[in-house]
Design a protein around this motif. Sequence first.
Motif, PDB file in Angstrom:
ATOM      1  N   ARG A 110       0.884  -1.394   0.113  1.00 61.48           N
ATOM      2  CA  ARG A 110      -0.134   0.106   0.072  1.00 61.48           C
ATOM      3  C   ARG A 110       0.892   1.085  -0.118  1.00 61.48           C
ATOM      4  O   ARG A 110       0.590   2.165  -0.716  1.00 61.48           O
ATOM      5  N   VAL A 111       1.912   1.266   0.809  1.00 58.98           N
ATOM      6  CA  VAL A 111       2.867   2.276   0.731  1.00 58.98           C
ATOM      7  C   VAL A 111       3.537   2.577  -0.525  1.00 58.98           C
ATOM      8  O   VAL A 111       3.439   3.901  -1.032  1.00 58.98           O
ATOM      9  N   ALA A 112       3.650   1.433  -1.267  1.00 58.72           N
ATOM     10  CA  ALA A 112       4.539   1.616  -2.467  1.00 58.72           C
ATOM     11  C   ALA A 112       3.535   2.303  -3.587  1.00 58.72           C
ATOM     12  O   ALA A 112       3.885   3.068  -4.533  1.00 58.72           O
ATOM     13  N   ALA A 113       2.243   1.871  -3.168  1.00 61.65           N
ATOM     14  CA  ALA A 113       1.117   2.554  -4.244  1.00 61.65           C
ATOM     15  C   ALA A 113       0.732   3.762  -3.659  1.00 61.65           C
ATOM     16  O   ALA A 113      -0.147   4.574  -4.417  1.00 61.65           O
ATOM     17  N   GLY A 114       1.171   4.454  -2.659  1.00 59.71           N
ATOM     18  CA  GLY A 114       0.777   5.745  -2.211  1.00 59.71           C
ATOM     19  C   GLY A 114      -0.516   5.846  -1.396  1.00 59.71           C
ATOM     20  O   GLY A 114      -0.865   6.684  -1.138  1.00 59.71           O
ATOM     21  N   ASP A 115      -0.901   4.675  -0.976  1.00 60.21           N
ATOM     22  CA  ASP A 115      -2.155   4.851  -0.172  1.00 60.21           C
ATOM     23  C   ASP A 115      -1.683   4.618   1.470  1.00 60.21           C
ATOM     24  O   ASP A 115      -1.577   3.252   1.919  1.00 60.21           O
ATOM     25  N   LEU A 116      -1.332   5.821   1.952  1.00 57.42           N
ATOM     26  CA  LEU A 116      -0.889   5.552   3.412  1.00 57.42           C
ATOM     27  C   LEU A 116      -1.897   5.362   4.371  1.00 57.42           C
ATOM     28  O   LEU A 116      -1.753   4.478   5.418  1.00 57.42           O
ATOM     29  N   PRO A 117      -3.110   6.090   4.039  1.00 54.75           N
ATOM     30  CA  PRO A 117      -4.105   5.652   5.221  1.00 54.75           C
ATOM     31  C   PRO A 117      -4.290   4.127   5.164  1.00 54.75           C
ATOM     32  O   PRO A 117      -4.692   3.539   6.240  1.00 54.75           O
ATOM     33  N   GLY A 118      -4.326   3.549   3.954  1.00 52.46           N
ATOM     34  CA  GLY A 118      -4.631   2.077   4.056  1.00 52.46           C
ATOM     35  C   GLY A 118      -3.638   1.128   4.606  1.00 52.46           C
ATOM     36  O   GLY A 118      -3.836   0.224   5.450  1.00 52.46           O
ATOM     37  N   ALA A 119      -2.216   1.831   4.480  1.00 46.23           N
ATOM     38  CA  ALA A 119      -1.263   1.081   5.094  1.00 46.23           C
ATOM     39  C   ALA A 119      -1.352   1.073   6.512  1.00 46.23           C
ATOM     40  O   ALA A 119      -1.050   0.360   7.415  1.00 46.23           O
ATOM     41  N   GLU A 120      -1.704   2.546   7.270  1.00 43.85           N
ATOM     42  CA  GLU A 120      -1.819   2.603   8.469  1.00 43.85           C
ATOM     43  C   GLU A 120      -2.935   1.563   9.158  1.00 43.85           C
ATOM     44  O   GLU A 120      -2.671   1.243  10.255  1.00 43.85           O
ATOM     45  N   LYS A 121      -3.871   1.595   8.616  1.00 39.52           N
ATOM     46  CA  LYS A 121      -4.779   0.561   8.993  1.00 39.52           C
ATOM     47  C   LYS A 121      -4.466  -0.683   9.141  1.00 39.52           C
ATOM     48  O   LYS A 121      -4.884  -1.244  10.100  1.00 39.52           O
ATOM     49  N   LEU A 122      -3.669  -1.181   8.045  1.00 38.58           N
ATOM     50  CA  LEU A 122      -3.064  -2.662   8.283  1.00 38.58           C
ATOM     51  C   LEU A 122      -2.394  -2.697   9.108  1.00 38.58           C
ATOM     52  O   LEU A 122      -2.073  -3.729  10.069  1.00 38.58           O
ATOM     53  N   LEU A 123      -1.496  -1.818   9.586  1.00 37.81           N
ATOM     54  CA  LEU A 123      -0.345  -1.749  10.552  1.00 37.81           C
ATOM     55  C   LEU A 123      -0.920  -2.092  12.005  1.00 37.81           C
ATOM     56  O   LEU A 123      -0.475  -2.585  12.861  1.00 37.81           O
TER      57      LEU A 123
END
Length: 389
Positions: free
Chosen positions: A191-204
């Motif tokens: 998600r971070v590589a794709a620029g989706d930081l909110p999505g990455a934050e939720k997964l983490l």
Amino acid sequence: MDFDPSWLLISLPVAFVLGWLASRFDIRQLKLENRQAPKAYFRGLNFLLNEQQDQAIDAFIEAVQNDPDTQELHFALGNLFRRRGEYQRAVRVHEHLLGRGDLSRSDRERAQHALAQDFLRAGLLDRAEAALQKLEGTRYENEARLALLAIYERSREWAQAADVAQKLDESDQASYSTRRAHHLCEQATERVAAGDLPGAEKLLAQAVELAPQAPRPAIDTANLQLRKGEASAAFDTLVALSDTAPLALPLYAAALQQAAVAAHRKADALELLQRRYVESPSIDVLEALMALGGKPSATAEEPNPTPRDGYIAHLAQQPSLVAASRWLAGERFEHEQFHPQVQRALDQATRPLMRYRCAACGFEAHQYFWHCPGCQAWDSYPPRRVEEL
């Protein structure tokens, strides 16, 4: 024409004799075939015990030809083909079994499981996946899920891997919470590589909740916070991690130093790194400490210590070719013109010592891996360089 009864008297004994001869011939043939099948079967077992697989295969083929309805012979033959690396022949044997209408449910599941193993050993992962999915709800269910999990992890299909790991976790056979956290972290990286930081934050956040003691979710969370400019939050995340996973500090010491500088909290970072370094000296912790202008306790009494003095203090704690090489990089030689050549040789010699080594298979890499690319094991890399093991 009149019927002569005398012919009837002659034909009846002849028919009886012919029938008796035919029955004797059938019995003898049946006995011969029944003797041949066990002989071939036991001959095959004898060859197996003597590790003569080629001869065992020939004997079992003969036994199958004499008695094509025996499932056990087919299973033995298919397993032999697989062990020999003749995967196509193993697949044909097990597909033949699955095509039989008289096969019991137990033997059908067994044949399906054997077919999946054939595809796995042959490296046909797509066909193996399809075969393994058909074992859902059978006695081979957990074994099939483990194999599917390995396939999805190897092919980096993290969402599917996470689903299978959750089913395994719910089966109460073993705990897969840490592994599931890794899957979430891998998805967050994508998600971070794709620029989706909110999505990455939720997964983490889900990963941290699943495995609060594991270092990776917190390290990845801190790196994401630094990326978003939340240096103080990143620093707090790593400070908390230093209490739950102090042995992993060499992995995130540089990130801790970076967050401390950005958040103007150098004093707190210096105190933490100095204390942890005394407890467990490490070249990574030492360099983060020196980058903040600090010093190991061994140099504390020295006036105006330089960064190079930190390497000398480290050598007093433990022998280190890496520390010696980096100290020599700033030293002036009597024959200074030869210094570059000597330093290149030292750097070449120390480069392998800065690698990480998998404790399961021995695979070495300059980068730290949570998932070993060699043996596919998780968390098999100690958080220290080869020199410090």
